[in-house]
Motif scaffolding. Structure first.
Motif, PDB file in Angstrom:
ATOM      1  N   LYS A   1      20.331 -15.571  42.222  1.00 11.62           N
ATOM      2  CA  LYS A   1      19.998 -16.553  41.190  1.00 11.62           C
ATOM      3  C   LYS A   1      19.014 -17.584  41.731  1.00 11.62           C
ATOM      4  CE  LYS A   1      22.126 -19.720  37.857  1.00 11.62           C
ATOM      5  NZ  LYS A   1      23.410 -20.287  37.361  1.00 11.62           N
ATOM      6  N   ALA A   2      19.276 -18.109  42.929  1.00  8.78           N
ATOM      7  CA  ALA A   2      18.350 -19.064  43.544  1.00  8.78           C
ATOM      8  C   ALA A   2      17.016 -18.402  43.864  1.00  8.78           C
ATOM      9  CB  ALA A   2      18.974 -19.652  44.811  1.00  8.78           C
ATOM     10  N   ALA A   3      17.072 -17.154  44.335  1.00 10.67           N
ATOM     11  CA  ALA A   3      15.846 -16.430  44.680  1.00 10.67           C
ATOM     12  C   ALA A   3      14.978 -16.191  43.449  1.00 10.67           C
ATOM     13  CB  ALA A   3      16.193 -15.107  45.346  1.00 10.67           C
ATOM     14  N   GLN A   4      15.601 -15.867  42.330  1.00  7.18           N
ATOM     15  CA  GLN A   4      14.846 -15.652  41.104  1.00  7.18           C
ATOM     16  C   GLN A   4      14.151 -16.933  40.660  1.00  7.18           C
ATOM     17  OE1 GLN A   4      18.112 -14.161  38.771  1.00  7.18           O
ATOM     18  NE2 GLN A   4      17.571 -12.006  39.123  1.00  7.18           N
ATOM     19  N   HIS A   5      14.870 -18.057  40.752  1.00  2.00           N
ATOM     20  CA  HIS A   5      14.252 -19.338  40.389  1.00  2.00           C
ATOM     21  C   HIS A   5      13.023 -19.609  41.262  1.00  2.00           C
ATOM     22  CE1 HIS A   5      18.360 -20.960  38.776  1.00  2.00           C
ATOM     23  NE2 HIS A   5      17.796 -20.108  37.949  1.00  2.00           N
ATOM     24  N   ALA A   6      13.199 -19.450  42.580  1.00  7.10           N
ATOM     25  CA  ALA A   6      12.110 -19.746  43.512  1.00  7.10           C
ATOM     26  C   ALA A   6      10.930 -18.808  43.302  1.00  7.10           C
ATOM     27  CB  ALA A   6      12.617 -19.649  44.948  1.00  7.10           C
TER      28      ALA A   6
ATOM     29  N   HIS B   1       9.198 -21.249  53.142  1.00  8.29           N
ATOM     30  CA  HIS B   1       9.879 -22.534  53.312  1.00  8.29           C
ATOM     31  C   HIS B   1      11.012 -22.749  52.302  1.00  8.29           C
ATOM     32  CE1 HIS B   1       6.794 -23.166  56.184  1.00  8.29           C
ATOM     33  NE2 HIS B   1       5.860 -23.606  55.363  1.00  8.29           N
ATOM     34  N   LEU B   2      11.995 -21.873  52.334  1.00  6.62           N
ATOM     35  CA  LEU B   2      13.126 -21.988  51.404  1.00  6.62           C
ATOM     36  C   LEU B   2      13.989 -23.204  51.692  1.00  6.62           C
ATOM     37  CD1 LEU B   2      14.245 -18.246  51.195  1.00  6.62           C
ATOM     38  CD2 LEU B   2      12.584 -19.472  49.771  1.00  6.62           C
ATOM     39  N   LEU B   3      13.918 -23.765  52.894  1.00  7.40           N
ATOM     40  CA  LEU B   3      14.718 -24.936  53.247  1.00  7.40           C
ATOM     41  C   LEU B   3      13.939 -26.237  53.090  1.00  7.40           C
ATOM     42  CD1 LEU B   3      16.484 -23.584  56.475  1.00  7.40           C
ATOM     43  CD2 LEU B   3      17.256 -23.452  54.095  1.00  7.40           C
ATOM     44  N   HIS B   4      12.740 -26.176  52.558  1.00 13.70           N
ATOM     45  CA  HIS B   4      11.877 -27.355  52.424  1.00 13.70           C
ATOM     46  C   HIS B   4      12.551 -28.412  51.537  1.00 13.70           C
ATOM     47  CE1 HIS B   4       8.350 -29.804  51.602  1.00 13.70           C
ATOM     48  NE2 HIS B   4       7.638 -29.073  52.446  1.00 13.70           N
TER      49      HIS B   4
ATOM     50  N   PHE C   1      20.187 -21.590  49.543  1.00 11.93           N
ATOM     51  CA  PHE C   1      19.434 -20.996  50.641  1.00 11.93           C
ATOM     52  C   PHE C   1      19.957 -21.498  51.991  1.00 11.93           C
ATOM     53  CE2 PHE C   1      15.760 -20.693  47.453  1.00 11.93           C
ATOM     54  CZ  PHE C   1      15.987 -19.345  47.219  1.00 11.93           C
ATOM     55  N   ALA C   2      20.247 -22.790  52.072  1.00 11.61           N
ATOM     56  CA  ALA C   2      20.751 -23.343  53.328  1.00 11.61           C
ATOM     57  C   ALA C   2      22.096 -22.734  53.699  1.00 11.61           C
ATOM     58  CB  ALA C   2      20.862 -24.867  53.210  1.00 11.61           C
TER      59      ALA C   2
ATOM     60  N   ASN D   1      12.113 -17.622  54.814  1.00 13.78           N
ATOM     61  CA  ASN D   1      11.163 -17.276  53.770  1.00 13.78           C
ATOM     62  C   ASN D   1      11.742 -16.162  52.911  1.00 13.78           C
ATOM     63  OD1 ASN D   1       9.226 -19.044  55.052  1.00 13.78           O
ATOM     64  ND2 ASN D   1       8.872 -17.423  56.543  1.00 13.78           N
ATOM     65  N   MET D   2      10.992 -15.697  51.955  1.00 11.08           N
ATOM     66  CA  MET D   2      11.432 -14.598  51.106  1.00 11.08           C
ATOM     67  C   MET D   2      10.257 -13.668  50.858  1.00 11.08           C
ATOM     68  SD  MET D   2      13.422 -14.683  47.420  1.00 11.08           S
ATOM     69  CE  MET D   2      12.450 -16.086  46.845  1.00 11.08           C
ATOM     70  N   LEU D   3      10.510 -12.378  50.951  1.00  9.51           N
ATOM     71  CA  LEU D   3       9.497 -11.356  50.700  1.00  9.51           C
ATOM     72  C   LEU D   3       9.724 -10.787  49.303  1.00  9.51           C
ATOM     73  CD1 LEU D   3       9.710  -9.626  54.194  1.00  9.51           C
ATOM     74  CD2 LEU D   3       8.234 -11.521  53.481  1.00  9.51           C
ATOM     75  N   VAL D   4       8.673 -10.774  48.485  1.00  9.79           N
ATOM     76  CA  VAL D   4       8.791 -10.355  47.087  1.00  9.79           C
ATOM     77  C   VAL D   4       7.729  -9.308  46.778  1.00  9.79           C
ATOM     78  CG1 VAL D   4       9.681 -12.628  46.439  1.00  9.79           C
ATOM     79  CG2 VAL D   4       7.235 -12.167  46.215  1.00  9.79           C
ATOM     80  N   CYS D   5       7.923  -8.597  45.681  1.00 10.99           N
ATOM     81  CA  CYS D   5       6.932  -7.574  45.335  1.00 10.99           C
ATOM     82  C   CYS D   5       5.711  -8.234  44.714  1.00 10.99           C
ATOM     83  CB  CYS D   5       7.532  -6.533  44.398  1.00 10.99           C
ATOM     84  SG  CYS D   5       7.822  -7.095  42.717  1.00 10.99           S
ATOM     85  N   PRO D   6       4.539  -7.740  45.051  1.00 15.11           N
ATOM     86  CA  PRO D   6       3.288  -8.283  44.499  1.00 15.11           C
ATOM     87  C   PRO D   6       3.003  -7.679  43.128  1.00 15.11           C
ATOM     88  CG  PRO D   6       2.808  -6.552  46.057  1.00 15.11           C
ATOM     89  CD  PRO D   6       4.300  -6.683  46.029  1.00 15.11           C
ATOM     90  N   PRO D   7       2.020  -8.213  42.403  1.00 19.15           N
ATOM     91  CA  PRO D   7       1.689  -7.675  41.081  1.00 19.15           C
ATOM     92  C   PRO D   7       0.894  -6.378  41.128  1.00 19.15           C
ATOM     93  CG  PRO D   7       0.278  -9.540  41.583  1.00 19.15           C
ATOM     94  CD  PRO D   7       1.294  -9.463  42.682  1.00 19.15           C
ATOM     95  N   ARG D   8       0.424  -5.995  42.308  1.00 21.17           N
ATOM     96  CA  ARG D   8      -0.225  -4.693  42.469  1.00 21.17           C
ATOM     97  C   ARG D   8       0.244  -4.094  43.787  1.00 21.17           C
ATOM     98  NH1 ARG D   8      -4.292  -4.856  46.291  1.00 21.17           N
ATOM     99  NH2 ARG D   8      -5.306  -6.861  46.721  1.00 21.17           N
ATOM    100  N   ASP D   9       0.186  -2.771  43.904  1.00 19.79           N
ATOM    101  CA  ASP D   9       0.609  -2.115  45.139  1.00 19.79           C
ATOM    102  C   ASP D   9      -0.180  -2.693  46.314  1.00 19.79           C
ATOM    103  OD1 ASP D   9       2.224  -0.631  43.537  1.00 19.79           O
ATOM    104  OD2 ASP D   9       1.149   1.264  43.788  1.00 19.79           O
ATOM    105  N   PHE D  10       0.499  -2.848  47.431  1.00 20.58           N
ATOM    106  CA  PHE D  10      -0.073  -3.592  48.552  1.00 20.58           C
ATOM    107  C   PHE D  10       0.625  -3.144  49.823  1.00 20.58           C
ATOM    108  CE2 PHE D  10       0.612  -7.675  51.019  1.00 20.58           C
ATOM    109  CZ  PHE D  10      -0.651  -7.721  51.589  1.00 20.58           C
ATOM    110  N   ALA D  11      -0.111  -3.022  50.914  1.00 24.46           N
ATOM    111  CA  ALA D  11       0.475  -2.608  52.187  1.00 24.46           C
ATOM    112  C   ALA D  11      -0.042  -3.486  53.312  1.00 24.46           C
ATOM    113  CB  ALA D  11       0.159  -1.140  52.475  1.00 24.46           C
ATOM    114  N   LEU D  12       0.811  -3.711  54.289  1.00 23.29           N
ATOM    115  CA  LEU D  12       0.431  -4.377  55.526  1.00 23.29           C
ATOM    116  C   LEU D  12       0.041  -3.331  56.558  1.00 23.29           C
ATOM    117  CD1 LEU D  12       3.379  -6.933  55.831  1.00 23.29           C
ATOM    118  CD2 LEU D  12       1.202  -7.211  54.626  1.00 23.29           C
TER     119      LEU D  12
END
Length: 300
Positions: free
Chosen positions: A39-44, A81-84, A95-96, A125-136
């Motif tokens: 729930k917190a992750a969705q808000h952020a 910076h989820l703890l900001h 998050f804390a 931090n949090m890793l989320v899906c981008p709006p287009r396919d993407f690779a590191l």
């Protein structure tokens, strides 16, 4: 907050991490805990995707620094910076608690064979899906691709002074690793491969279900491959040990956490968690606030 699920013995965790460079703890957190985190992750994530949170990882940039207050047309792949202190209090508290909770600190102290008083608050931090396919591209977090095999061997032999994890809130198969590569220099095939090669010998896609917790050596060869059609919210954190060397300080402070660490107030956390958080926060502040420490990697 303590998870209802028992953790594996410390010896088992350390053995897995030493052997493979990563260790997976299935169902480390209960469905109720995951639901609260989600729930917190969705808000952020919602705020970050529309530009209402300034600290994001922008597509296609892989390494810091990322531009502030700039989502751009390509969108984001991470929330920083989820703890900001500027994070809305109701979400920041969740998050804390997920960061300083017994499950997390017990696992970290078992892996690093230390006590809680030795721990340093680092990144969350949090890793989320981008709006287009993407690779590191293939990388080690703190060892660049240009180093020689001799230098690589020397750096990989250094003792581990931190723990790094992914906590999945949705099914996540984005991380690809080469098991055992944290113990050796790259092979000729790895060194000469395309940075976005899809089939490195021995690679493994890590499958995480909601509540699964994965710790990994950040210098294992790894990359992220993100499917824009599959929602992803994976909490991505690190804790360190007091007395780490300047290279560790660079790895952490390059993200800008030193700019706001002293402004955090964890006094509203339950039980002994508040005192633990304050001690870890003070250890981070002692690490420094410099922004001229340089960067571990650069985008090509």
């Amino acid at each position: 907050m303590t998870s209802t699920n028992a953790l594996p013995p410390g010896e088992e965790l350390r053995a897995g991490l030493a052997r493979d460079g990563f260790v997976l703890i299935p169902r480390a957190f209960s469905k109720a805990e995951v639901g609260r985190f989600k729930k917190a992750a969705q808000h952020a994530t919602e705020r970050a995707r529309v530009g209402d949170w300034p600290f994001v990882r922008t597509v296609p940039k892989q390494f810091p620094p990322w531009p502030l207050n700039e989502v751009g047309s390509n969108g984001i792949w991470g929330v920083q910076h989820l703890l900001h202190p500027l994070m809305p209090p109701q979400d920041r508290e969740v998050f804390a608690e997920s960061y300083f909770c017994d499950t997390m600190t017990a696992t970290v102290t078992a892996l690093l064979q230390c006590s809680e008083k030795d721990l340093v608050m680092e990144l969350y931090n949090m890793l989320v899906c981008p709006p287009r396919d993407f690779a590191l591209r293939w990388h080690r977090d703190d060892i660049g691709p240009q180093v020689s095999a001799e230098e690589e061997r020397k750096r990989l032999a250094e003792p581990m002074m931190h723990a790094q994890w992914n906590l999945a809130l949705y099914p996540d198969s984005s991380l690809v690793v080469v098991p055992g590569s944290h113990k050796r220099p790259r092979t000729d095939v790895e060194r000469n491969a395309d940075p976005y090669e899809d089939n490195i010998p021995g690679q493994q896609v890590v499958q995480l279900n909601p509540g699964d917790l994965m710790f990994y050596n950040n210098n294992i060869l790894h990359r992220g491959v993100y499917d824009s059609k599959t929602e992803r919210m994976t909490l991505h954190g690190t804790m360190g040990l007091r007395g780490a060397d300047p290279a560790r300080a660079r790895n952490i402070l390059q993200h800008g956490v030193g700019d706001w660490a002293a402004d955090c107030d964890f006094g509203d956390l339950p039980g002994g968690m508040a005192a633990l958080a304050k001690g870890m926060q003070e250890s981070l502040i002692q690490m420094g606030t410099e922004r001229d420490v340089g960067f571990s990697q650069v985008d090509e």
